[in-house]
Design a protein around this motif. Structure first.
Motif, PDB file in Angstrom:
ATOM      1  N   ASP A 139      12.202 -27.419  44.053  1.00  0.00           N
ATOM      2  CA  ASP A 139      11.821 -27.822  42.770  1.00  0.00           C
ATOM      3  C   ASP A 139      11.484 -26.087  42.217  1.00  0.00           C
ATOM      4  N   LEU A 140      11.658 -25.844  40.843  1.00  0.00           N
ATOM      5  CA  LEU A 140      11.312 -25.541  39.791  1.00  0.00           C
ATOM      6  C   LEU A 140      10.306 -25.724  38.966  1.00  0.00           C
ATOM      7  N   VAL A 141       9.158 -24.652  38.924  1.00  0.00           N
ATOM      8  CA  VAL A 141       8.669 -24.236  37.861  1.00  0.00           C
ATOM      9  C   VAL A 141       8.407 -23.096  37.793  1.00  0.00           C
ATOM     10  N   VAL A 142       9.454 -23.610  35.929  1.00  0.00           N
ATOM     11  CA  VAL A 142      10.398 -22.746  35.071  1.00  0.00           C
ATOM     12  C   VAL A 142       9.161 -22.021  33.755  1.00  0.00           C
ATOM     13  N   ARG A 143       9.105 -20.323  33.985  1.00  0.00           N
ATOM     14  CA  ARG A 143       7.592 -20.058  33.014  1.00  0.00           C
ATOM     15  C   ARG A 143       9.060 -19.422  32.311  1.00  0.00           C
ATOM     16  N   ASN A 144       8.428 -19.708  31.084  1.00  0.00           N
ATOM     17  CA  ASN A 144       9.042 -18.557  29.793  1.00  0.00           C
ATOM     18  C   ASN A 144       8.055 -17.449  29.915  1.00  0.00           C
ATOM     19  N   ALA A 145       8.659 -16.374  29.082  1.00  0.00           N
ATOM     20  CA  ALA A 145       7.462 -15.312  28.799  1.00  0.00           C
ATOM     21  C   ALA A 145       6.327 -15.581  27.983  1.00  0.00           C
ATOM     22  N   LEU A 165       8.963 -25.471  31.825  1.00  0.00           N
ATOM     23  CA  LEU A 165      10.265 -26.336  31.237  1.00  0.00           C
ATOM     24  C   LEU A 165       9.922 -27.488  32.139  1.00  0.00           C
ATOM     25  N   LEU A 166       9.994 -28.586  31.550  1.00  0.00           N
ATOM     26  CA  LEU A 166       9.726 -30.137  32.171  1.00  0.00           C
ATOM     27  C   LEU A 166      11.107 -30.680  31.924  1.00  0.00           C
ATOM     28  N   GLY A 167      11.254 -32.001  32.244  1.00  0.00           N
ATOM     29  CA  GLY A 167      12.355 -32.688  31.690  1.00  0.00           C
ATOM     30  C   GLY A 167      11.776 -33.846  31.911  1.00  0.00           C
ATOM     31  N   LEU A 168      12.178 -35.258  31.219  1.00  0.00           N
ATOM     32  CA  LEU A 168      11.725 -36.697  31.068  1.00  0.00           C
ATOM     33  C   LEU A 168      12.741 -37.422  31.736  1.00  0.00           C
ATOM     34  N   ARG A 169      12.289 -37.656  33.040  1.00  0.00           N
ATOM     35  CA  ARG A 169      13.577 -37.693  34.597  1.00  0.00           C
ATOM     36  C   ARG A 169      13.715 -39.301  33.790  1.00  0.00           C
ATOM     37  N   TRP A 199       7.876 -37.285  32.880  1.00  0.00           N
ATOM     38  CA  TRP A 199       7.949 -35.942  32.501  1.00  0.00           C
ATOM     39  C   TRP A 199       7.894 -35.018  34.278  1.00  0.00           C
ATOM     40  N   PHE A 200       9.112 -33.798  34.260  1.00  0.00           N
ATOM     41  CA  PHE A 200       8.659 -33.538  35.674  1.00  0.00           C
ATOM     42  C   PHE A 200       9.506 -32.384  35.743  1.00  0.00           C
ATOM     43  N   VAL A 201       9.148 -31.291  36.750  1.00  0.00           N
ATOM     44  CA  VAL A 201       9.822 -29.881  37.026  1.00  0.00           C
ATOM     45  C   VAL A 201      11.466 -30.704  37.242  1.00  0.00           C
ATOM     46  N   PRO A 202      11.695 -29.446  36.902  1.00  0.00           N
ATOM     47  CA  PRO A 202      13.786 -29.479  37.136  1.00  0.00           C
ATOM     48  C   PRO A 202      13.404 -29.308  38.965  1.00  0.00           C
ATOM     49  N   GLY A 203      14.731 -29.835  39.897  1.00  0.00           N
ATOM     50  CA  GLY A 203      15.061 -28.873  41.073  1.00  0.00           C
ATOM     51  C   GLY A 203      15.487 -30.236  41.631  1.00  0.00           C
ATOM     52  N   GLY A 204      15.845 -30.385  43.021  1.00  0.00           N
ATOM     53  CA  GLY A 204      17.431 -30.894  43.649  1.00  0.00           C
ATOM     54  C   GLY A 204      17.352 -31.328  45.051  1.00  0.00           C
ATOM     55  N   ARG A 205      17.743 -31.921  46.135  1.00  0.00           N
ATOM     56  CA  ARG A 205      18.512 -32.023  46.934  1.00  0.00           C
ATOM     57  C   ARG A 205      19.114 -30.996  47.810  1.00  0.00           C
ATOM     58  N   LEU A 261      18.692 -26.136  35.581  1.00  0.00           N
ATOM     59  CA  LEU A 261      19.024 -25.065  34.053  1.00  0.00           C
ATOM     60  C   LEU A 261      20.113 -24.605  33.672  1.00  0.00           C
ATOM     61  N   GLY A 262      21.203 -25.057  33.879  1.00  0.00           N
ATOM     62  CA  GLY A 262      22.292 -24.359  33.361  1.00  0.00           C
ATOM     63  C   GLY A 262      22.739 -22.550  33.557  1.00  0.00           C
ATOM     64  N   GLN A 263      22.332 -22.170  34.349  1.00  0.00           N
ATOM     65  CA  GLN A 263      22.933 -20.767  34.603  1.00  0.00           C
ATOM     66  C   GLN A 263      22.222 -20.704  36.344  1.00  0.00           C
ATOM     67  N   PRO A 264      22.775 -20.166  37.570  1.00  0.00           N
ATOM     68  CA  PRO A 264      22.189 -19.709  38.553  1.00  0.00           C
ATOM     69  C   PRO A 264      21.319 -18.411  38.295  1.00  0.00           C
ATOM     70  N   PHE A 265      20.650 -18.436  39.748  1.00  0.00           N
ATOM     71  CA  PHE A 265      18.825 -16.857  40.055  1.00  0.00           C
ATOM     72  C   PHE A 265      19.578 -17.470  41.481  1.00  0.00           C
ATOM     73  N   GLU A 266      19.099 -16.977  41.373  1.00  0.00           N
ATOM     74  CA  GLU A 266      18.836 -16.491  43.026  1.00  0.00           C
ATOM     75  C   GLU A 266      17.233 -16.389  43.733  1.00  0.00           C
ATOM     76  N   ARG A 267      17.113 -16.787  44.466  1.00  0.00           N
ATOM     77  CA  ARG A 267      16.220 -17.269  45.336  1.00  0.00           C
ATOM     78  C   ARG A 267      15.375 -16.026  45.479  1.00  0.00           C
ATOM     79  N   ALA A 268      15.910 -14.642  45.280  1.00  0.00           N
ATOM     80  CA  ALA A 268      14.513 -13.758  45.546  1.00  0.00           C
ATOM     81  C   ALA A 268      14.265 -13.253  44.824  1.00  0.00           C
TER      82      ALA A 268
END
Length: 152
Positions: A21-27, A32-36, A45-51, A70-77
Motif C-alpha cells: 500500500d502507498l501513502v503518497v504525500r504531496n508537498a 492521495l486517496l482513491g474511491l474504490r 476512499w483508500f490508498v493506492p496499492g496492489g498485490r 500512480l501512472g509512473q514508476p517509483f523506486e522502493r528506495a
C-alpha cells in the motif's frame, strides 16, 4: 504472473495475499486517496496499492505497483517503510458473483513523498476518483476505510 479466476478464488479462500500500500504525500502534506470501484473496500476512499506476484522481487513489485496505481514508476528506495499491517475483509473480489470467500491481506505500507510540483496521472481501473486529503480530514471521515486510517 496473474492467476486464472478459479485458481485465484482458491488462493483467496485459502491463504493471505501479500500487498504493498502507498501513502503518497504531496508537498503540502496532503495524502492521495482513491474511491474504490472493486471489492473488497468497494465505495470507500483508500490508498493506492496492489498485490505482489509470485516470484516477484519487492523492488520490481514496487516499481510495477507504482506505475499501475500512480501512472509512473517509483523506486522502493525513494519510499519509507511504515510497517507491516493485516487487513481482514468479510468479502472479496468474487462477492459480485455470489457468495465469495473473505479476504486476508498482509500489507507492506510505504510512504512516498512527492517533490514540489510533481504531479501524477493515476489510472481509474481500481479507483473512480482521486483526491488529496489532509490527515486531519481523512482520520475522521467515515468514507475513508479503516485500513487506510490505520496508517495515520
Amino acid at each position: 504472473m496473474w492467476l486464472d479466476l478459479p485458481t485465484f478464488n482458491t488462493v483467496v479462500a485459502s491463504t493471505p495475499l501479500v500487498a504493498i500500500d502507498l501513502v503518497v504525500r504531496n508537498a503540502r502534506g496532503e495524502v492521495l486517496l482513491g474511491l474504490r470501484v472493486n471489492r473488497p473496500a468497494y465505495g470507500f476512499w483508500f490508498v493506492p496499492g496492489g498485490r505482489i506476484q509470485k516470484n516477484e522481487h519487492l523492488d520490481n513489485a514496487f516499481r510495477r505497483i507504482t506505475r499501475d496505481e500512480l501512472g509512473q514508476p517509483f523506486e522502493r528506495a525513494e519510499a519509507r517503510l511504515l510497517g507491516v499491517y493485516e487487513h481482514f475483509y468479510d468479502d472479496s473480489v468474487f462477492a459480485n458473483a455470489g457468495a465469495g470467500p473473505n479476504t486476508h491481506y498482509v500489507v507492506l505500507g510505504y510512504c512516498l513523498d512527492l517533490a514540489e510540483g510533481q504531479t501524477l496521472q493515476p489510472p481509474t481501473e481500481q479507483h473512480q476518483h482521486y483526491r488529496w486529503w489532509s490527515e486531519d480530514e481523512l482520520r475522521i471521515s467515515p468514507r475513508v476505510h479503516e485500513h487506510t486510517r490505520a496508517y495515520f
